[in-house]
Design a protein around this motif. Structure first.
Motif: not given
Ligand SMILES: NC(=O)C1=CN([C@@H]2O[C@H](COP(=O)(O)OP(=O)(O)OC[C@H]3O[C@@H](n4cnc5c(N)ncnc54)[C@H](OP(=O)(O)O)[C@@H]3O)[C@@H](O)[C@H]2O)C=CC1
Ligand SMILES: C[C@H]1O[C@H](OP(=O)(O)OP(=O)(O)OC[C@H]2O[C@@H](n3cnc4c(=O)[nH]c(N)nc43)[C@H](O)[C@@H]2O)[C@@H](O)[C@@H](O)C1=O
Length: 315
Positions: A14-16, A37, A41-42, A137, A141, A167, A314
């Motif tokens: 993901g992004l973070v 995922s 699957d978490l 959501y 959190k 972010l 995406r």
């Molecule tokens: N983006 C933002 O503006 C903000 C984000 N945050 C927090 O930062 C964190 C990361 O967010 P961000 O990176 O933006 O989100 P993304 O959607 O970019 O990434 C989320 C990641 O979570 C993984 N994921 C989702 N569901 C499952 C699952 N069931 N099992 C395993 N892995 C899973 C995905 O994995 P895969 O790619 O492998 O499917 C994905 O890589 C989150 O907790 C979010 O709340 C907080 C503030 C702002």
């Protein structure tokens, strides 16, 4: 953490998560665990327990979550609360059960009350009503924060929680149905410029104020706090600077080279009127954001307009 510690970054695609992995590698960490995922699957308790039992990670960055912008949050409330509660409960409990030395949980600035005094101080948590578009959501959190605090209080686990502002950056979600505003506008302006479309629609009134942090700075802050912060109280991560959505749209239009008209679609929700973090706590700890919004958007656009459109999953 030492350079050979086993570190699990949950959500590393993901992004973070991907920014945390880049940062850890840059710092010289060699033993980083990543799972998509599809591989793990978490939400599934036994899969998560088996993974922790087998791998025994020493440090955990919990950046896996069901994440989306205002509209996705508004129309998929059950998915946002269920997926996030399950992921948090499974990962935090397994980190306890299999004796991880430390866990960092990613919360969000949406945990603060909709009409809280600005800037948002950490102590404003649970002092008022939440924003309705993302309440499920936000509740998940808040449950994540409380899980970390409860495991610390009952078992002495070193679990910490950080609250980032909105972010953006490399590997963001650019799908217009569920992205956040910044990647959405970048994609809309970029495509309108290429196709010669005369106008772009921006949701809401353009008046809400948001604070944006470049994800490389966020990853830097997470690694800093993993190394230096060992307290149960939450910590905000941001720049402390906000702008209106209209100002953001003008900036992105300029960076992408879109010169057409910007139209405000007031049938779409504005959400929280203003969200700006008080970052004095993390500043006192010795961390400051480094990247200006303009520089961060320029870097993100450089990536998006070259690699991003091809590499991004995406779109
Ligand atoms: N983006 C933002 O503006 C903000 C984000 N945050 C927090 O930062 C964190 C990361 O967010 P961000 O990176 O933006 O989100 P993304 O959607 O970019 O990434 C989320 C990641 O979570 C993984 N994921 C989702 N569901 C499952 C699952 N069931 N099992 C395993 N892995 C899973 C995905 O994995 P895969 O790619 O492998 O499917 C994905 O890589 C989150 O907790 C979010 O709340 C907080 C503030 C702002
Ligand atoms: C990080 C945070 O993100 C979410 O909250 P949000 O800050 O409201 O997120 P957003 O980026 O989607 O919107 C910000 C503002 O921008 C406007 N806006 C204009 N035009 C588009 C547009 O095209 N897409 C989107 N998504 N928004 C747009 C939109 O109407 C709103 O006024 C939470 O659900 C929650 O997930 C959370 O924690």
């Amino acid at each position: 953490m030492d350079l050979n510690s086993k570190i699990y970054v949950a959500g590393s695609r993901g992004l973070v998560g991907s920014a945390i992995v880049r940062k850890l590698k840059k710092l010289g960490y060699k033993n980083i665990l990543e799972k998509t995922s599809e591989e793990l699957d978490l939400r599934n308790q036994s899969s998560v327990e088996n993974f922790f039992d087998t791998e025994r990670p020493e440090y955990v960055f919990l950046a896996a979550a069901k994440v989306g912008g205002i509209l996705a949050n508004n129309i998929l409330p059950a998915e946002f609360i269920y997926n996030n509660l399950m992921i948090e409960a499974n990962v935090i409990h397994s980190a306890h059960k299999y004796k991880a030395s430390k866990l960092l949980f990613l919360g969000s600035s949406c945990i603060y009350p909709k009409y809280a005094t600005q800037p948002l101080k950490e102590e404003y948590l649970l002092t008022g009503e939440l924003e309705s578009t993302n309440e499920p959501y936000a509740i998940a959190k808040i449950a994540g924060i409380k899980l970390c605090q409860a495991y610390r209080r009952q078992y002495g686990d070193n679990f910490i929680s950080v609250m980032p502002t909105n972010l953006y950056g490399i590997n963001d979600n650019f799908n217009l149905d569920n992205s956040h505003v910044l990647p959405a506008l970048m994609r809309k302006f970029h495509e309108a410029k290429l196709s010669g479309t005369p106008s772009v629609s921006v949701w809401g009134s353009g008046k809400p104020r948001r604070e944006f942090l470049y994800v490389e700075d966020l990853a830097d802050a997470c690694c800093f706090l993993m190394q230096h912060y060992n307290d149960g109280e939450i910590v905000n991560i941001g720049t402390g600077v906000d702008i209106t959505i209209a100002e953001l749209a003008a900036m992105i239009a300029e960076i992408t080279g879109f010169t057409g008209e910007i139209i405000y679609d007031t049938t779409k929700p504005d959400g929280t009127p203003i969200k700006r973090l008080d970052v004095s706590k993390i500043n006192r700890l010795g961390w400051y954001a480094r990247t200006s919004l303009k520089a961060g958007v320029e870097k993100t656009y450089q990536w998006f307009s070259k690699e991003g459109l091809m590499l991004c999953r995406r779109i």
